[in-house]
Design a protein around this motif. Structure first.
Motif, PDB file in Angstrom:
ATOM      1  N   VAL A 184      -6.876  -6.417   4.870  1.00 55.26           N
ATOM      2  CA  VAL A 184      -7.009  -5.066   5.403  1.00 55.26           C
ATOM      3  C   VAL A 184      -7.722  -4.247   4.326  1.00 55.26           C
ATOM      4  N   PHE A 185      -8.703  -3.472   4.749  1.00 59.21           N
ATOM      5  CA  PHE A 185      -9.496  -2.647   3.839  1.00 59.21           C
ATOM      6  C   PHE A 185      -8.775  -1.320   3.605  1.00 59.21           C
ATOM      7  N   ILE A 186      -8.623  -0.964   2.332  1.00 58.27           N
ATOM      8  CA  ILE A 186      -8.021   0.310   1.952  1.00 58.27           C
ATOM      9  C   ILE A 186      -9.105   1.116   1.223  1.00 58.27           C
ATOM     10  N   PRO A 187      -9.617   2.180   1.859  1.00 57.98           N
ATOM     11  CA  PRO A 187     -10.673   2.964   1.198  1.00 57.98           C
ATOM     12  C   PRO A 187     -10.138   3.761   0.013  1.00 57.98           C
ATOM     13  N   LYS A 188     -11.063   4.166  -0.870  1.00 52.82           N
ATOM     14  CA  LYS A 188     -10.671   4.894  -2.076  1.00 52.82           C
ATOM     15  C   LYS A 188      -9.825   6.111  -1.749  1.00 52.82           C
ATOM     16  N   LYS A 189      -8.806   6.273  -2.541  1.00 50.60           N
ATOM     17  CA  LYS A 189      -7.948   7.454  -2.454  1.00 50.60           C
ATOM     18  C   LYS A 189      -7.492   7.776  -3.864  1.00 50.60           C
ATOM     19  N   LYS A 190      -6.197   7.629  -4.093  1.00 48.23           N
ATOM     20  CA  LYS A 190      -5.594   8.026  -5.358  1.00 48.23           C
ATOM     21  C   LYS A 190      -6.208   7.309  -6.565  1.00 48.23           C
ATOM     22  N   GLY A 191      -6.313   5.986  -6.506  1.00 44.85           N
ATOM     23  CA  GLY A 191      -6.856   5.235  -7.632  1.00 44.85           C
ATOM     24  C   GLY A 191      -8.365   5.255  -7.677  1.00 44.85           C
ATOM     25  N   LYS A 192      -9.000   5.874  -6.676  1.00 40.32           N
ATOM     26  CA  LYS A 192     -10.445   5.997  -6.565  1.00 40.32           C
ATOM     27  C   LYS A 192     -11.150   4.646  -6.557  1.00 40.32           C
ATOM     28  N   ILE A 193     -10.473   3.639  -6.001  1.00 39.60           N
ATOM     29  CA  ILE A 193     -11.034   2.296  -5.949  1.00 39.60           C
ATOM     30  C   ILE A 193     -10.813   1.741  -4.542  1.00 39.60           C
ATOM     31  N   ASP A 194     -11.913   1.324  -3.881  1.00 40.11           N
ATOM     32  CA  ASP A 194     -11.765   0.609  -2.615  1.00 40.11           C
ATOM     33  C   ASP A 194     -11.114  -0.730  -2.937  1.00 40.11           C
ATOM     34  N   ARG A 195     -10.263  -1.188  -2.020  1.00 49.20           N
ATOM     35  CA  ARG A 195      -9.656  -2.495  -2.261  1.00 49.20           C
ATOM     36  C   ARG A 195      -9.332  -3.167  -0.934  1.00 49.20           C
ATOM     37  N   TYR A 196      -9.117  -4.454  -1.017  1.00 47.81           N
ATOM     38  CA  TYR A 196      -8.688  -5.252   0.124  1.00 47.81           C
ATOM     39  C   TYR A 196      -7.303  -5.796  -0.200  1.00 47.81           C
ATOM     40  N   VAL A 197      -6.408  -5.659   0.748  1.00 51.42           N
ATOM     41  CA  VAL A 197      -5.048  -6.158   0.582  1.00 51.42           C
ATOM     42  C   VAL A 197      -4.893  -7.363   1.496  1.00 51.42           C
ATOM     43  N   PRO A 198      -4.311  -8.457   0.985  1.00 53.27           N
ATOM     44  CA  PRO A 198      -4.176  -9.657   1.821  1.00 53.27           C
ATOM     45  C   PRO A 198      -3.140  -9.472   2.924  1.00 53.27           C
ATOM     46  N   LEU A 199      -3.385 -10.147   4.033  1.00 55.72           N
ATOM     47  CA  LEU A 199      -2.450 -10.185   5.155  1.00 55.72           C
ATOM     48  C   LEU A 199      -1.975 -11.622   5.321  1.00 55.72           C
ATOM     49  N   SER A 200      -0.683 -11.812   5.402  1.00 54.72           N
ATOM     50  CA  SER A 200      -0.152 -13.162   5.598  1.00 54.72           C
ATOM     51  C   SER A 200      -0.356 -13.573   7.057  1.00 54.72           C
ATOM     52  N   PRO A 201      -0.436 -14.866   7.317  1.00 51.33           N
ATOM     53  CA  PRO A 201      -0.564 -15.328   8.705  1.00 51.33           C
ATOM     54  C   PRO A 201       0.575 -14.822   9.605  1.00 51.33           C
TER      55      PRO A 201
ATOM     56  N   MET B 259       0.840  -1.182   0.000  1.00 54.88           N
ATOM     57  CA  MET B 259       0.000   0.000   0.000  1.00 54.88           C
ATOM     58  C   MET B 259       0.880   1.238   0.000  1.00 54.88           C
ATOM     59  N   ARG B 260       0.287   2.332  -0.354  1.00 53.26           N
ATOM     60  CA  ARG B 260       1.000   3.609  -0.333  1.00 53.26           C
ATOM     61  C   ARG B 260       1.191   4.051   1.113  1.00 53.26           C
ATOM     62  N   SER B 261       2.222   4.873   1.347  1.00 60.96           N
ATOM     63  CA  SER B 261       2.523   5.266   2.726  1.00 60.96           C
ATOM     64  C   SER B 261       1.357   6.028   3.353  1.00 60.96           C
ATOM     65  N   TYR B 262       0.698   6.899   2.604  1.00 58.17           N
ATOM     66  CA  TYR B 262      -0.424   7.639   3.202  1.00 58.17           C
ATOM     67  C   TYR B 262      -1.617   6.725   3.477  1.00 58.17           C
ATOM     68  N   GLU B 263      -1.723   5.624   2.730  1.00 57.30           N
ATOM     69  CA  GLU B 263      -2.775   4.647   3.007  1.00 57.30           C
ATOM     70  C   GLU B 263      -2.467   3.891   4.296  1.00 57.30           C
ATOM     71  N   LEU B 264      -1.200   3.557   4.506  1.00 58.72           N
ATOM     72  CA  LEU B 264      -0.805   2.896   5.747  1.00 58.72           C
ATOM     73  C   LEU B 264      -1.096   3.787   6.948  1.00 58.72           C
ATOM     74  N   CYS B 265      -0.822   5.080   6.800  1.00 56.51           N
ATOM     75  CA  CYS B 265      -1.075   6.025   7.894  1.00 56.51           C
ATOM     76  C   CYS B 265      -2.559   6.086   8.254  1.00 56.51           C
TER      77      CYS B 265
END
Length: 151
Positions: free
Chosen positions: A21-38, A1-7
């Motif tokens: 982890v849910f990443i709400p729309k920002k730069k790409g204007k698309i909500d997305r889910y990023v996988p988390l490893s165990p 993810m982008r640093s401002y998204e992590l913040c």
């Protein structure tokens, strides 16, 4: 993810059951889910138990009113700089370098370009295609489509 998204990640954005982890729309204007490893989930659970963050996953400063604030991009830059000196690297390392490296490794491990586009939150595939130039992809066997015509 982008640093401002992590913040901006809040505790409520984490879903350990679904390993995302849910990443709400920002730069790409698309909500997305990023996988988390165990392994990352295990580390995050330990961090949350130990540090007891409030609101944001990573808190930094406290406002004059006593409210916790999320980590800033400057804070991320400082963390990377401090840790770079600990490993004795003279290479320029930024948050974007880590993002770029992550994407390149995913391509090298066989993740398709469309899936990578979605993971990175790119609005246009052209942005994701830039990663193909630096990835060390196996060339595979070359063949003519005519060779496969009668298979």
């Amino acid at each position: 993810m982008r640093s401002y998204e992590l913040c901006a990640v809040k505790l409520s954005d984490l879903d350990f059951e679904r390993k995302t982890v849910f990443i709400p729309k920002k730069k790409g204007k698309i909500d997305r889910y990023v996988p988390l490893s165990p392994l990352l989930i295990r580390g995050l659970k330990k961090y949350i138990t130990t540090e007891n963050p409030q609101g944001h996953l990573f808190n930094s400063q406290v406002s004059k009113a006593g409210e916790s604030r999320g980590l800033t991009t400057n804070g991320i830059r400082w963390i990377i700089k401090e840790n770079r000196s600990k490993i004795g690297s003279s290479k320029q390392i930024t948050a974007h370098t880590l993002r770029h490296t992550f994407a390149t490794h995913l391509l090298e491990y066989g993740v398709d370009i469309v899936s990578l586009k979605e993971l990175l939150g790119h609005a246009h595939i052209e942005m994701t295609l830039t990663y193909l130039h630096v990835a060390n992809l196996p060339s595979g066997s070359k063949f003519s489509p005519l060779d496969k015509l009668y298979d």
